[in-house]
Design a protein around this motif. Sequence first.
Motif, PDB file in Angstrom:
ATOM      1  N   ALA A 164      50.251  11.409  35.414  1.00  0.00           N
ATOM      2  CA  ALA A 164      49.565  10.358  34.783  1.00  0.00           C
ATOM      3  C   ALA A 164      50.519   9.349  34.320  1.00  0.00           C
ATOM      4  CB  ALA A 164      48.666  10.825  33.452  1.00  0.00           C
ATOM      5  N   HIS A 165      51.997   9.691  33.974  1.00  0.00           N
ATOM      6  CA  HIS A 165      52.568   8.654  33.374  1.00  0.00           C
ATOM      7  C   HIS A 165      53.267   7.768  34.376  1.00  0.00           C
ATOM      8  CE1 HIS A 165      52.673  11.075  29.883  1.00  0.00           C
ATOM      9  NE2 HIS A 165      53.200  11.917  30.381  1.00  0.00           N
ATOM     10  N   VAL A 166      53.146   8.018  35.752  1.00  0.00           N
ATOM     11  CA  VAL A 166      53.842   7.093  36.600  1.00  0.00           C
ATOM     12  C   VAL A 166      52.688   6.688  37.974  1.00  0.00           C
ATOM     13  CG1 VAL A 166      55.889   8.125  36.881  1.00  0.00           C
ATOM     14  CG2 VAL A 166      54.188   9.267  38.230  1.00  0.00           C
ATOM     15  N   ALA A 167      51.325   7.040  37.551  1.00  0.00           N
ATOM     16  CA  ALA A 167      50.303   6.586  38.372  1.00  0.00           C
ATOM     17  C   ALA A 167      50.218   5.035  38.479  1.00  0.00           C
ATOM     18  CB  ALA A 167      48.948   7.012  38.107  1.00  0.00           C
ATOM     19  N   SER A 168      49.966   4.415  39.538  1.00  0.00           N
ATOM     20  CA  SER A 168      49.711   3.099  39.521  1.00  0.00           C
ATOM     21  C   SER A 168      48.346   2.703  39.057  1.00  0.00           C
ATOM     22  CB  SER A 168      49.784   2.559  41.227  1.00  0.00           C
ATOM     23  OG  SER A 168      48.489   2.964  41.857  1.00  0.00           O
ATOM     24  N   ALA A 169      48.236   1.329  38.525  1.00  0.00           N
ATOM     25  CA  ALA A 169      47.125   0.831  38.217  1.00  0.00           C
ATOM     26  C   ALA A 169      45.796   1.127  38.907  1.00  0.00           C
ATOM     27  CB  ALA A 169      47.025  -0.837  37.759  1.00  0.00           C
ATOM     28  N   ASP A 170      46.198   0.764  40.225  1.00  0.00           N
ATOM     29  CA  ASP A 170      45.121   0.975  41.257  1.00  0.00           C
ATOM     30  C   ASP A 170      44.543   2.416  41.247  1.00  0.00           C
ATOM     31  OD1 ASP A 170      45.259  -1.448  42.080  1.00  0.00           O
ATOM     32  OD2 ASP A 170      46.120  -1.176  44.042  1.00  0.00           O
ATOM     33  N   GLU A 171      45.448   3.456  41.335  1.00  0.00           N
ATOM     34  CA  GLU A 171      45.257   4.864  41.145  1.00  0.00           C
ATOM     35  C   GLU A 171      44.389   5.413  39.982  1.00  0.00           C
ATOM     36  OE1 GLU A 171      48.823   7.163  43.529  1.00  0.00           O
ATOM     37  OE2 GLU A 171      49.366   6.398  41.555  1.00  0.00           O
ATOM     38  N   LEU A 172      44.821   4.686  38.937  1.00  0.00           N
ATOM     39  CA  LEU A 172      43.863   5.010  37.472  1.00  0.00           C
ATOM     40  C   LEU A 172      42.621   4.538  37.635  1.00  0.00           C
ATOM     41  CD1 LEU A 172      46.885   4.110  35.051  1.00  0.00           C
ATOM     42  CD2 LEU A 172      45.868   6.484  35.732  1.00  0.00           C
ATOM     43  N   ASP A 173      42.455   3.158  38.246  1.00  0.00           N
ATOM     44  CA  ASP A 173      41.206   2.497  38.309  1.00  0.00           C
ATOM     45  C   ASP A 173      40.215   3.337  39.335  1.00  0.00           C
ATOM     46  OD1 ASP A 173      41.833   0.584  36.606  1.00  0.00           O
ATOM     47  OD2 ASP A 173      42.350  -0.958  37.934  1.00  0.00           O
ATOM     48  N   SER A 174      40.895   3.705  40.517  1.00  0.00           N
ATOM     49  CA  SER A 174      40.334   4.511  41.336  1.00  0.00           C
ATOM     50  C   SER A 174      39.591   5.950  40.964  1.00  0.00           C
ATOM     51  CB  SER A 174      40.803   4.891  42.812  1.00  0.00           C
ATOM     52  OG  SER A 174      41.349   3.584  43.295  1.00  0.00           O
ATOM     53  N   HIS A 175      40.599   6.754  39.866  1.00  0.00           N
ATOM     54  CA  HIS A 175      40.055   7.645  39.268  1.00  0.00           C
ATOM     55  C   HIS A 175      38.904   7.506  38.757  1.00  0.00           C
ATOM     56  CE1 HIS A 175      40.946  11.784  37.826  1.00  0.00           C
ATOM     57  NE2 HIS A 175      40.852  11.201  36.328  1.00  0.00           N
ATOM     58  N   ALA A 176      39.070   6.419  37.598  1.00  0.00           N
ATOM     59  CA  ALA A 176      38.045   6.199  36.695  1.00  0.00           C
ATOM     60  C   ALA A 176      36.756   5.673  37.209  1.00  0.00           C
ATOM     61  CB  ALA A 176      38.388   4.872  35.587  1.00  0.00           C
ATOM     62  N   ALA A 177      36.879   5.027  38.202  1.00  0.00           N
ATOM     63  CA  ALA A 177      35.627   4.529  39.396  1.00  0.00           C
ATOM     64  C   ALA A 177      35.064   6.146  39.576  1.00  0.00           C
ATOM     65  CB  ALA A 177      35.835   3.784  40.264  1.00  0.00           C
ATOM     66  N   LEU A 178      35.540   6.941  40.121  1.00  0.00           N
ATOM     67  CA  LEU A 178      35.020   8.171  40.888  1.00  0.00           C
ATOM     68  C   LEU A 178      34.581   9.026  39.780  1.00  0.00           C
ATOM     69  CD1 LEU A 178      34.637  10.307  42.841  1.00  0.00           C
ATOM     70  CD2 LEU A 178      36.991  11.033  42.629  1.00  0.00           C
ATOM     71  N   PHE A 179      35.124   8.805  38.466  1.00  0.00           N
ATOM     72  CA  PHE A 179      34.454   9.656  37.304  1.00  0.00           C
ATOM     73  C   PHE A 179      33.102   8.936  36.902  1.00  0.00           C
ATOM     74  CE2 PHE A 179      34.034   9.406  32.565  1.00  0.00           C
ATOM     75  CZ  PHE A 179      33.706  10.668  32.367  1.00  0.00           C
ATOM     76  N   GLY A 180      33.106   7.759  36.858  1.00  0.00           N
ATOM     77  CA  GLY A 180      31.909   6.905  36.629  1.00  0.00           C
ATOM     78  C   GLY A 180      30.832   7.367  37.539  1.00  0.00           C
ATOM     79  N   GLN A 181      31.118   7.168  38.837  1.00  0.00           N
ATOM     80  CA  GLN A 181      30.069   7.495  39.876  1.00  0.00           C
ATOM     81  C   GLN A 181      29.667   9.022  39.777  1.00  0.00           C
ATOM     82  OE1 GLN A 181      30.777   9.496  42.846  1.00  0.00           O
ATOM     83  NE2 GLN A 181      28.673   9.274  43.381  1.00  0.00           N
TER      84      GLN A 181
END
Length: 214
Positions: A164-181
């Motif tokens: 989590a400390h080194v994940a890119s912004a794109d990775e974080l956004d993709s993770h959150a998008a999957l959670f929301g879906q």
Amino acid sequence: MAPPRGASGPHVLVLVAHPDLRRSRVNRRLKQRGQAAARSAPGIEVRDLYALYPDFTIDVGAEQAAAAAADLIVWVHPIQWYAMPALMKLWVDEVLSLGWAYGPGGRALAGKDLWLVTSTGARQEAYHPSGYNRHFFDAFLPPYEQTAALCGLRFLPPLVLHGAHVASADELDSHAALFGQRILSHPDWPELADLPACEACITPAQDRPNRALA
């Protein structure tokens, strides 16, 4: 069993437990995505445990009512010392009470789903026999799985973000998008079609006598 689903779809309870959400890279995004989903789907509720209970005095009745109304209970938190944060553990200790969630007469959550959405500071390769955490990540999940089983909950495949400390912004956004879906589409997840319901995990009365029922 879970309550009937209404026109708005299944009721999803998202419990966010992060001790310092302002500094969080992952869980803050997940909370925001959950709140956005809740605005579009009345069947979703997001509860930030550290905001609700900064003094660690949990309103057990309110939490039990929220959990009882849900079809899917989601635990959103970081892994800290190979386990859940302190307030999430206190929620488990106090809300999942004998005679309500498990044991004699404790069937309030039976038939519902439990989904762990978590993150680790360590990269995935650290969770390996050759890594510094010495075990695959799944080795740390049995307490979650057995808690679910004891309460008659079906434990769904967790959603985990490592590094989590080194994940890119794109990775974080993709993770959150999957959670929301996922919270919007539950229970219509392809992998759930073959996932069996939780088998009954009966606690003998002599092992955990419930004085309130005596």
